[in-house]
Design an enzyme around this catalytic site. Structure first.
Site, PDB file in Angstrom:
ATOM      1  CD  GLU A 152      26.278  64.643  22.423  1.00  0.00           C
ATOM      2  OE1 GLU A 152      27.207  64.943  23.204  1.00  0.00           O
ATOM      3  OE2 GLU A 152      26.132  65.167  21.301  1.00  0.00           O
ATOM      4  CD  GLU A 246      29.169  68.893  19.583  1.00  0.00           C
ATOM      5  OE1 GLU A 246      29.966  68.384  20.354  1.00  0.00           O
ATOM      6  OE2 GLU A 246      28.070  68.361  19.312  1.00  0.00           O
TER       7      GLU A 246
HETATM    8 MN    MN Z   1      27.002  66.817  20.417  1.00  0.00          MN
END
Ligand code: MN
Length: 294
Positions: A152, A246
């Site tokens: 990520e 998120e």
């Molecule tokens: Mn994230």
């Protein structure tokens, strides 16, 4: 149609929570995926993990995992002992995710979270080489366990190694494995990328999951990020994988501190209001997906 998910810490401000309660909640609201931090798996009994697996299977809910790597396990560290501890730790995490039948782990899992120990010239080349060398070992465990390791790209305040889609793609191209890919997150992209459209196109061949959150880390659509551009780009590259929202909206606890949430971001902080907001995310994202995939 993309599978849509939500991260468990939208509701709770400690990393270890009552997972089964939130599996049921996520399913009731209509999500396909519930994501949470992998670290608590290390302290769970086999019986509890079996209960979680059974609940997820009964609900037809996918569980996905993320990680913010503790600096003591920084696999990019210049200290060999720290790196070796990190490699063993991450292999152990991947094995636990595999035991759960998990298919993916993401996050800052290629270096210590918020570790930014570049040299005095700002050079991160050696850290990157250390991380790649460590990852070539960890990814073998991912292959053995059928887990995809999702790298990520995060903003500059949370790591120095991989801030952009370009850096993430270059990283995974240097690991010779089908079990590693890229995760892009709109909150981080908003800080680091020149263009959402270009970043999504650049990473499209390697994209294995996608996180949504607005510029303020509220739910997508509750800040000023242009989600039309993002969902149009995802449709344009024919991305049909996971999209996990998120949002982090509450101060306090381990999560508030780790994410740097210093004020409550919603006018109503009740769990009921967050349930409504979670339902809103699903509606918001489904509408965009349908519109741009017509
Ligand atoms: Mn994230």
């Amino acid at each position: 149609m993309n599978k849509l998910g939500i991260f468990i810490n939208f509701w709770e401000n400690n990393w270890n929570v009552d997972h089964i309660k939130y599996m049921k909640k996520a399913k009731d609201i209509g999500f396909d995926i519930l994501e949470f931090q992998a670290q608590p798996l290390l302290d769970m009994s086999k019986e509890h993990m079996e209960d979680m697996k059974k609940t997820a299977a009964d609900l037809n809910l996918e569980l996905t995992y993320s990680l913010g790597l503790n600096p003591q396990y920084d696999v990019s560290s210049m200290d060999e002992q720290v790196r070796n501890a990190g490699i063993e730790y991450l292999k152990n995490i991947v094995e636990h995710v595999g035991y759960m039948g998990g298919k993916i782990i993401s996050g800052v899992s290629y270096a210590g979270w918020r570790c930014c120990s570049v040299d005095s010239n700002g050079d991160k080349k050696h850290l990157l080489e250390n991380s790649l060398r460590s990852m070539r070992k960890i990814v073998k465990t991912a292959e053995d366990n059928g887990v995809i390791y999702a790298v990520e790209a995060v903003n500059r305040f949370e790591g120095c190694l991989i801030n952009t889609a370009k850096e993430a793609v270059e990283y995974v191209e240097q690991i010779d494995s089908d079990n590693i890919g890229v995760l892009l997150d709109t909150y981080h992209m908003n800080i680091e990328e020149n263009s959402f459209w270009d970043a999504i196109h650049l990473a499209s061949d390697k994209l294995v999951s996608f996180h949504t959150g607005d510029n303020n880390r509220r739910c997508p659509g509750r800040g000023h990020i242009d989600f039309d551009e993002i969902f149009k780009a995802l449709a344009d590259v024919k991305y049909d994988g996971r999209i996990v929202s998120e949002p982090f909206v509450a101060k306090g606890g381990e999560v508030g501190e780790a994410i740097a949430v210093w004020r409550n971001l919603e006018s109503d902080m009740s769990p009921e209001y967050r349930d409504q907001e979670a339902a809103y995310i699903l509606d918001f994202e489904k509408q965009l997906i349908h519109y741009y995939n017509k």
